[in-house]
Design an enzyme around this catalytic site. Structure first.
Site, short mmCIF file in Angstrom:
data_model
loop_
_atom_site.label_atom_id
_atom_site.label_comp_id
_atom_site.label_asym_id
_atom_site.label_seq_id
_atom_site.Cartn_x
_atom_site.Cartn_y
_atom_site.Cartn_z
N HIS A 31 39.78 34.74 36.18
CA HIS A 31 38.89 35.53 36.74
C HIS A 31 38.60 35.04 38.25
CE1 HIS A 31 34.96 37.27 37.75
NE2 HIS A 31 35.27 38.28 36.71
N ASP A 83 37.37 40.51 28.85
CA ASP A 83 38.32 41.52 28.38
C ASP A 83 39.03 41.03 27.25
OD1 ASP A 83 37.35 43.47 29.92
OD2 ASP A 83 38.38 42.94 31.78
#
Ligand code: ACO
Length: 426
Positions: free
Chosen positions: A303, A361
């Site tokens: 991320h 996710d």
């Protein structure tokens, strides 16, 4: 006088103010840099640039903290509801019981779309990706609700926010039903937000549809987890589009377009495809080797901001187990692959060194599949939930008196000025 930063350029020094937020790193205010020193800053991908001031969401990526209006995401996911989080994001405070009742009523009574709007869907091919339909249909809302597109009127701004939050599940469910060739299901005012959406997606006129409270709660929690995430690519897109004065429906359509990419909202679909491709636990070492050789990315990992476990991923992992148990898929082979892959990646030097941890996710694809959604719908669900974040950030920007049109600068490396050459002389 607070702290200042000094930048020395070409023999002279420019002094710039340093601003302090309530949390997070200080920021150097470079607004006077160009007029003071005739230079720009260069930061493609905005890795060190705060594009705005905001009071909505705070992330500490190193600690793995996510706060909405100060409240930690895990507390909201456990104790709140999506509509309450919507109110919190829009208004800044948790609602009283009366405020909540009024808000819920407003959202519930805006869920229907103009009957003529339904004809839009017929123009798409049946195999159109539902995100393509979302980009088109949401943009088209500006052609139907002229009475809430005056961005200078606070009441119209709030009505457009309510309309967006209320209608996006109806539009998302229609995009899904259209791909199946099934009739559209109208919203019902006696259902909760999440139940209404599941009903519009999964019920058919031929039989009764019974909600499953575990799945309804899981859907609501998934919406909470995706509600806002400060200045990510799609939110920054919404702000940039809105900074020119564009109407909110058009701005949200721009956000949906940005969210579609596999490095952003498309990652959950990619993560599930990756787990399917790996197939069984025995194939994981080979797959990880490929990732380390840079042949591919481990989707659902890494991320831009979190250099620690994404706090949303923890809640999503719990939700994943609850949903799989509720639908009798506790032995889903993909869950086994995901858990083993996570274990291996978290103990491997390549991932540790780069601070790569599961993001939201990683487990959301398996969860959404168990809820009954096909992979093409995953990013649509993300867009549905993120709509409130986009609209809250858009509203905050419009209400900021220092707001200007977003207009970045550039480092030009093209040809210097030259004279036009006639075609026969080239
Ligand atoms: N798998 C393997 N290696 C990775 C991954 C990954 N998923 N993510 C980053 N890396 C590596 C990079 O190759 C780079 O290695 P290097 O330093 O040896 O060159 C290093 O880790 C740093 O990565 P960057 O690309 O600089 O990180 P950035 O902040 O630009 O990217 C991003 C963040 C785009 C999310 C990236 O981690 C990625 O593509 N992940 C997979 C897609 C994904 O899951 N996206 C969902 C994000 S969450 C969301 O949108 C809700």
């Amino acid at each position: 006088m607070g702290d200042t930063a000094k930048i020395g350029i070409g023999g002279s020094t420019v002094e710039l103010p340093v601003l302090k937020g309530t949390a997070g790193p200080d920021v150097v205010d470079i607004r006077k840099l160009y007029s003071g020193a005739d230079v720009f800053t260069y930061d493609p991908g905005f890795t060190s640039t705060a594009s705005c001031e905001s009071k909505i969401t705070f992330i500490d990526g190193d600690q793995g903290i996510l706060l909405h209006r100060g409240y930690p995401i895990d507390q909201l996911a456990e104790k709140s509801s999506f509509l309450e989080v919507c109110y919190l994001l829009l208004h800044g405070e948790l609602p009283t019981a009366a405020e909540y009742a009024e808000f819920e009523h407003n959202i519930t009574y805006h869920t229907m779309v103009h009957e003529q709007f339904d004809r839009f869907f017929q123009g798409f091919r049946r195999d159109a990706h539902p995100m393509a339909i979302m980009v088109g249909a949401v943009g088209a809302l500006s052609a139907f609700y002229h009475d809430s597109t005056n961005i200078d009127d606070p009441e119209q701004r709030m009505i457009s926010a309510h309309r967006m939050i209320a209608k996006i599940p109806t539009i998302a469910a229609r995009a899904y039903k259209y791909s199946l060739g099934q009739p559209f299901v109208y919203p019902r005012n006696d259902c909760s937000y999440a139940e209404n959406f599941l009903r519009m997606c999964f019920s058919v006129p031929a039989e009764d549809w019974k909600p499953n409270p575990v799945l309804t709660r899981a859907m609501d929690r998934i919406f909470i987890l995706h509600a806002d995430h400060e200045q990510n690519a799609s939110t920054s897109t919404v702000r940039l589009a809105g900074s020119s004065g564009a109407n909110p429906f058009a701005c949200i359509a721009a956000g949906i377009a940005s969210l579609w990419g596999p490095k952003h909202g498309g990652a959950n679909e990619e993560a599930l495809n990756m787990l399917k491709e790996i197939g069984t636990v025995e194939n994981i070492p080979d797959f990880v080797k490929g990732v380390k050789n840079r042949e591919r990315l481990l989707m659902g990992f890494g991320h831009r901001v979190y250099k620690n476990y994404d706090p949303r991923a923890k809640v999503m992992q719990t939700t994943c187990h609850e949903v799989l148990a509720a639908v009798g898929h506790s032995n889903d082979p993909l869950l086994k692959v995901a858990m083993e892959l996570e274990k291996i990646a978290l103990s491997d030097e390549f991932f540790i060194e780069r601070k790569l941890y599961p993001n939201v996710d990683f487990y959301s694809g398996i969860t959404l599949r168990a809820l009954g959604f096909p992979p093409e719908m995953f990013t649509v669900l993300f867009a549905l939930a993120r709509t409130v974040g986009w609209i809250a950030q858009w509203k905050e920007m419009i209400e900021d008196p220092s707001q200007k049109i977003g207009r970045p600068r550039q480092l030009y490396t093209g040809a210097p000025q030259r004279d036009y050459v006639a075609v026969e002389k080239r």
